[in-house]
Design a protein around this motif. Structure first.
Motif, short mmCIF file in Angstrom:
data_model
loop_
_atom_site.label_atom_id
_atom_site.label_comp_id
_atom_site.label_asym_id
_atom_site.label_seq_id
_atom_site.Cartn_x
_atom_site.Cartn_y
_atom_site.Cartn_z
N HIS A 225 0.85 -1.18 0.00
CA HIS A 225 0.00 0.00 0.00
C HIS A 225 0.88 1.23 0.00
CE1 HIS A 225 -3.76 -2.11 0.41
NE2 HIS A 225 -3.29 -2.81 1.44
N ALA A 226 0.37 2.29 -0.60
CA ALA A 226 1.18 3.50 -0.77
C ALA A 226 1.62 4.07 0.57
CB ALA A 226 0.40 4.54 -1.57
N ASP A 227 0.72 4.07 1.57
CA ASP A 227 1.11 4.65 2.85
C ASP A 227 2.23 3.86 3.51
OD1 ASP A 227 -0.69 2.54 3.20
OD2 ASP A 227 -1.40 3.29 5.11
N ALA A 228 2.19 2.52 3.38
CA ALA A 228 3.25 1.70 3.96
C ALA A 228 4.57 1.92 3.24
CB ALA A 228 2.86 0.23 3.90
N GLU A 229 4.53 2.01 1.91
CA GLU A 229 5.76 2.23 1.15
C GLU A 229 6.33 3.62 1.41
OE1 GLU A 229 8.92 1.53 -1.63
OE2 GLU A 229 7.77 0.42 -0.14
N MET A 230 5.47 4.63 1.50
CA MET A 230 5.95 5.98 1.77
C MET A 230 6.55 6.07 3.19
SD MET A 230 5.69 8.08 -0.78
CE MET A 230 6.24 6.76 -1.83
N THR A 231 5.95 5.38 4.14
CA THR A 231 6.51 5.36 5.50
C THR A 231 7.89 4.74 5.50
OG1 THR A 231 4.30 5.25 6.50
CG2 THR A 231 6.16 4.52 7.84
N ARG A 232 8.06 3.66 4.74
CA ARG A 232 9.38 3.01 4.65
C ARG A 232 10.40 3.94 4.02
NH1 ARG A 232 12.77 0.84 1.24
NH2 ARG A 232 11.46 1.36 -0.57
N VAL A 233 10.03 4.57 2.91
CA VAL A 233 10.97 5.41 2.17
C VAL A 233 11.31 6.69 2.94
CG1 VAL A 233 11.27 6.81 0.08
CG2 VAL A 233 10.33 4.50 -0.09
N LEU A 234 10.28 7.34 3.48
CA LEU A 234 10.48 8.63 4.14
C LEU A 234 10.99 8.48 5.57
CD1 LEU A 234 7.30 10.50 2.85
CD2 LEU A 234 9.59 10.42 1.85
N LYS A 235 10.91 7.25 6.10
CA LYS A 235 11.45 6.94 7.43
C LYS A 235 10.82 7.80 8.53
CE LYS A 235 15.87 5.31 5.59
NZ LYS A 235 15.41 5.35 4.18
N THR A 236 9.55 8.06 8.38
CA THR A 236 8.80 8.79 9.40
C THR A 236 7.32 8.49 9.20
OG1 THR A 236 8.46 10.98 10.40
CG2 THR A 236 8.50 10.88 8.00
N LYS A 237 6.50 8.97 10.10
CA LYS A 237 5.06 8.85 9.96
C LYS A 237 4.49 10.16 9.45
CE LYS A 237 4.47 5.37 13.60
NZ LYS A 237 3.80 5.05 14.90
N PRO A 238 3.35 10.11 8.76
CA PRO A 238 2.78 11.37 8.26
C PRO A 238 2.34 12.27 9.40
CG PRO A 238 1.25 9.55 7.93
CD PRO A 238 2.54 8.94 8.38
N VAL A 239 2.42 13.58 9.16
CA VAL A 239 1.90 14.55 10.13
C VAL A 239 0.41 14.36 10.31
CG1 VAL A 239 1.61 17.01 10.62
CG2 VAL A 239 3.72 16.18 9.54
N SER A 240 -0.28 14.11 9.22
CA SER A 240 -1.72 13.83 9.28
C SER A 240 -2.09 12.91 8.12
CB SER A 240 -2.54 15.13 9.20
OG SER A 240 -2.26 15.82 8.00
N MET A 241 -3.16 12.14 8.33
CA MET A 241 -3.61 11.21 7.31
C MET A 241 -5.09 10.94 7.49
SD MET A 241 -2.23 7.37 6.40
CE MET A 241 -2.97 6.41 5.06
N ALA A 242 -5.82 10.95 6.39
CA ALA A 242 -7.24 10.61 6.40
C ALA A 242 -7.49 9.66 5.24
CB ALA A 242 -8.10 11.86 6.27
N SER A 243 -8.13 8.52 5.53
CA SER A 243 -8.33 7.53 4.49
C SER A 243 -9.75 7.01 4.50
CB SER A 243 -7.35 6.36 4.66
OG SER A 243 -7.58 5.70 5.89
N ASP A 244 -10.15 6.48 3.35
CA ASP A 244 -11.48 5.92 3.20
C ASP A 244 -11.41 4.87 2.10
OD1 ASP A 244 -14.30 5.88 1.80
OD2 ASP A 244 -14.63 6.75 3.77
#
Length: 316
Positions: free
Chosen positions: A31-50
């Motif tokens: 999933h994009a959020d998991a891959e972005m977390t791995r690459v960016l090495k941090t958690k998002p400041v905010s996230m909303a999903s549906d």
């Protein structure tokens, strides 16, 4: 569409196997959020999903030097802050530029590339499932859905402004935020179909508004103080039309989008409670579905220019 060709050069340029990552089955791609977390090495400041729309995230991250693996969803991103230098390598393609405000980057599902970003960066991202793009295309009367074109820091102030509005308009009220997010995602999908596919889609215009009876039912649902489902899907289903057509017909009838109408209604409710009762600001915020007094106060001030307490004092 200019499709990325991932050949044996990936092994040298990206330090990866020469196998074509984009051929991974969809259910094996992260999933994009998991891959972005791995690459960016941090958690998002905010996230909303549906599940019916996708996800919108806001990140602040340090410099990065890594390969973004193929993802299950399309990623559309824009950069709200100062320009930052970057390089992107994708097979034989090499792009060197700046992440300027007013530009968008599009990573179609299944593509892979190496990114080198040399300074800390703020970025807003939309993770868009292909099923959402297909649905919006169908509802908009588009017979053919072209593949998304891969873009890197591509000038597009319209798409960029729409995505930036996601960070500005979330109010901390679950019903309002979900409705806004659904509208925004559908609008962004419409824009992508028209401006960022190999074959530009022709969007059929919506003619006329909702009938008085259908509009009345929609407003009754929006006015409900119960736990009635005021999602865009529920409103459109009750009206017997698609989400795409409901939004445009509702605005034709009322002059406001469903989200703007509900936000105005909640503001009027808040004003009545603050003026006509002794309920605390915390109680008013809770009654209207806000996650906290702080979120309610910020949303109230955004619309009125005053805090709830200052407005109440002035009205009494």
């Amino acid at each position: 569409m200019s499709k990325p060709v991932l050949l044996d050069t990936l092994q040298d340029q990206l330090g990866t196997s020469s196998a074509r990552h984009c051929e991974l089955p969809m259910d094996e791609r992260p999933h994009a959020d998991a891959e972005m977390t791995r690459v960016l090495k941090t958690k998002p400041v905010s996230m909303a999903s549906d599940p019916s729309s996708g996800a919108i995230t806001f990140w602040r991250h340090d410099p990065l030097h890594d390969v973004v693996r193929p993802m299950a969803d399309h990623v559309i991103m824009t950069f709200p802050a100062e320009p930052v230098p970057f390089e992107r390598r994708d097979g034989k393609a090499f792009v060197k530029g700046m992440t300027r405000p007013g530009t968008v980057t599009i990573i179609p599902a299944g593509s892979t590339s190496r990114w080198d970003i040399h300074r800390p960066l703020s970025v807003l991202q939309l993770y868009l499932p292909q099923t959402t793009l297909n649905r919006v295309a169908h509802e908009a009367g588009t017979t053919e859905v072209g593949d998304l074109v891969e873009r890197t820091a591509h000038p597009d102030s319209i798409t960029s402004r729409l995505l930036v509005s996601a960070a500005d308009a979330l109010d901390g009220c679950a019903a309002l935020d979900a409705l806004f997010r659904h509208q925004l995602t559908d609008l962004l999908a419409t824009r992508l179909l028209a401006a960022h596919t190999g074959t530009a889609a022709t969007i059929q215009p919506v003619m006329g508004g909702l009938s008085p009876k259908v509009l009345g039912r929609a407003i009754e649902r929006l006015r409900s103080d119960s736990d009635a489902d005021v999602s865009l899907a529920a409103l459109a289903s009750e009206a017997g039309v698609s989400r795409f057509h409901f939004c445009r017909a509702f605005k034709e009838s009322t002059g406001l989008s469903p989200h703007a109408w509900l936000r105005q209604h909640r503001l009027e409710q808040a004003m009545n409670m603050l003026r006509d009762s002794n309920a605390s600001v915390v109680s008013v915020a809770a009654a209207l579905g806000y996650s906290s007094q702080t979120a309610f106060a910020a949303a109230f001030k955004k619309l009125t220019g005053e805090t709830p307490s200052d407005w109440r004092s002035r009205m009494r």
